[in-house]
Design a protein around this motif. Structure first.
Motif, short mmCIF file in Angstrom:
data_model
loop_
_atom_site.label_atom_id
_atom_site.label_comp_id
_atom_site.label_asym_id
_atom_site.label_seq_id
_atom_site.Cartn_x
_atom_site.Cartn_y
_atom_site.Cartn_z
N ARG A 1 0.84 -1.19 0.00
CA ARG A 1 0.00 0.00 0.00
C ARG A 1 0.88 1.25 0.00
O ARG A 1 2.05 1.21 0.39
CB ARG A 1 -0.92 0.01 1.22
N CYS B 1 -9.92 2.19 -8.32
CA CYS B 1 -9.75 0.80 -8.69
C CYS B 1 -10.74 0.45 -9.79
O CYS B 1 -11.89 0.90 -9.77
CB CYS B 1 -9.98 -0.12 -7.49
N ASP C 1 -4.33 -5.90 -2.25
CA ASP C 1 -4.39 -7.09 -1.41
C ASP C 1 -4.42 -8.32 -2.30
O ASP C 1 -5.32 -8.46 -3.14
CB ASP C 1 -5.63 -7.07 -0.51
N THR D 1 -4.80 -7.58 -5.96
CA THR D 1 -6.01 -6.90 -6.41
C THR D 1 -6.10 -5.52 -5.78
O THR D 1 -5.91 -5.37 -4.57
CB THR D 1 -7.27 -7.70 -6.03
N CYS D 2 -6.38 -4.51 -6.59
CA CYS D 2 -6.57 -3.16 -6.07
C CYS D 2 -7.87 -3.12 -5.29
O CYS D 2 -8.95 -3.40 -5.82
CB CYS D 2 -6.62 -2.16 -7.24
N THR D 3 -7.78 -2.81 -4.00
CA THR D 3 -8.95 -2.82 -3.13
C THR D 3 -9.35 -1.43 -2.65
O THR D 3 -10.46 -1.26 -2.14
CB THR D 3 -8.71 -3.73 -1.91
N ALA D 4 -8.46 -0.45 -2.78
CA ALA D 4 -8.80 0.92 -2.36
C ALA D 4 -7.86 1.89 -3.07
O ALA D 4 -6.68 1.62 -3.23
CB ALA D 4 -8.68 1.09 -0.85
N LYS E 1 -9.29 -5.57 -11.08
CA LYS E 1 -8.17 -5.85 -10.19
C LYS E 1 -7.07 -4.79 -10.27
O LYS E 1 -6.13 -4.82 -9.47
CB LYS E 1 -7.57 -7.21 -10.52
N ARG F 1 -4.16 0.69 -2.16
CA ARG F 1 -3.91 -0.57 -1.48
C ARG F 1 -4.17 -1.74 -2.42
O ARG F 1 -5.20 -1.80 -3.10
CB ARG F 1 -4.79 -0.70 -0.24
#
Length: 241
Positions: free
Chosen positions: A110, A176, A142, A145-148, A179, A140
Motif C-alpha cells: 500500500r 480501482c 491485497d 487486487t486493487c482494493t482501495a 483488479k 492498497r
C-alpha cells in the motif's frame, strides 16, 4: 536506609540492554530487505542509517526517479504485522518533493497519503510528460487486487506531439477498476486523455488518445502506431515497474 536489590540477574539485564541497542541501531537496508519493499517496486542505490533515521539514496519506483529520501520505520503497524516506511524528500534534493508512506504486509502492499512532485521518466512515453503531481494519493493492493484508491494526479506536458498541440496538463482522480489501479488523466477540453492501468504484479498499460483538429497530423499519428477509433486516435504502451 535500606537498599533495594534488583532481582534481575546481570546476564539477563545485559541481554535486554543489548537487544534494545540492536533494535535501535538495526540498519535500514536490513529491514527493507526483510519487508520485501523492493518487490513492491521501491528500490535505491543505497540504504544508509538506522531503521529509525535512515536515508534512501537515488530512490526509484520502477523507472520513476524519486531522488534522495529520508526514511524511517513506523513502530505501531508492526503490531498488526505490517511494515510501514515513512518517506520524505531529503533536504539536498529541493527539485523533487515527496511526503507519505509505503507499507508491506503478508497479503499486499500500500501507499498512504502520498503528496509529491516527481519526474515520470518514460512512464507516459511517447507523450512529453515532464512532471507528475500527486495530491493525497493512497492505494492498497491485497493479494494482487486493487482494493482501495483515492487522490488526484496531474501530469504536466511540454510542447507538441507529432504536430498536435497539447494542453499544459492532464489530470484526474484515481480509482480501482477490476483488479487494477486506474489513473485516468484528461485535458480540460477532454480531447486528450491517458488511461494508465497498473496491475498488482507491477505490469502497466498506458492508453493514449488524441483528437487532432489538424487533418495533416493524422498521417503522422498513424506512422507512430496510433489507430483510429470512435474516441480519436489511440496508442497503447505496456511495461513493467
Amino acid at each position: 536506609m535500606r537498599r533495594i536489590r534488583l532481582a534481575t540477574a546481570r546476564p539477563a539485564l545485559f541481554g535486554a540492554m543489548l537487544a534494545l541497542a540492536l533494535l535501535l541501531f538495526v540498519p535500514l537496508r536490513l529491514i527493507l530487505g526483510l519487508a520485501g519493499v523492493g518487490d513492491a517496486g521501491l528500490t535505491a542505490r543505497a540504504a544508509v542509517g538506522s531503521v529509525w533515521a535512515g536515508q534512501l539514496r537515488d530512490a526509484r519506483f520502477g523507472d520513476v526517479a524519486l531522488g534522495d529520501l529520508d526514511a524511517h520505520l513506523s513502530p505501531w503497524p508492526l503490531v498488526l504485522g505490517r511494515a510501514r516506511i515513512e518517506l520524505d524528500s531529503h533536504a539536498d534534493t529541493p527539485a523533487l518533493a515527496l511526503h507519505g508512506a509505503v507499507g508491506v504486509s503478508r497479503s499486499g502492499v500500500r501507499a498512504d497519503d502520498l503528496t509529491a512532485t516527481i519526474a515520470p521518466g518514460r512512464l507516459f512515453a511517447p507523450l512529453p510528460v515532464t512532471a507528475l503531481a500527486l495530491d493525497a494519493v493512497s492505494v492498497r493492493f491485497d493479494d494482487g487486487t486493487c482494493t482501495a484508491a483515492e487522490g488526484r494526479i496531474r501530469a504536466t506536458l511540454a510542447g507538441d506531439f507529432a504536430g498536435v498541440a497539447l494542453p499544459q496538463s492532464l489530470s484526474g482522480a484515481i480509482r480501482c477498476e477490476g483488479k487494477a489501479l486506474l489513473i485516468p488523466l484528461a485535458s480540460q477540453a477532454g480531447a486528450e486523455h491517458v488511461d494508465l492501468r497498473i496491475e498488482g504484479d507491477s505490469n502497466y498499460r498506458a492508453t493514449v488518445t488524441l483528437q487532432p483538429a489538424d487533418p495533416a497530423a493524422l498521417s503522422r499519428l498513424a506512422a507512430l502506431g496510433f489507430v483510429e477509433g470512435a474516441g480519436g486516435y489511440t496508442l497503447s504502451v505496456e511495461g513493467r515497474f
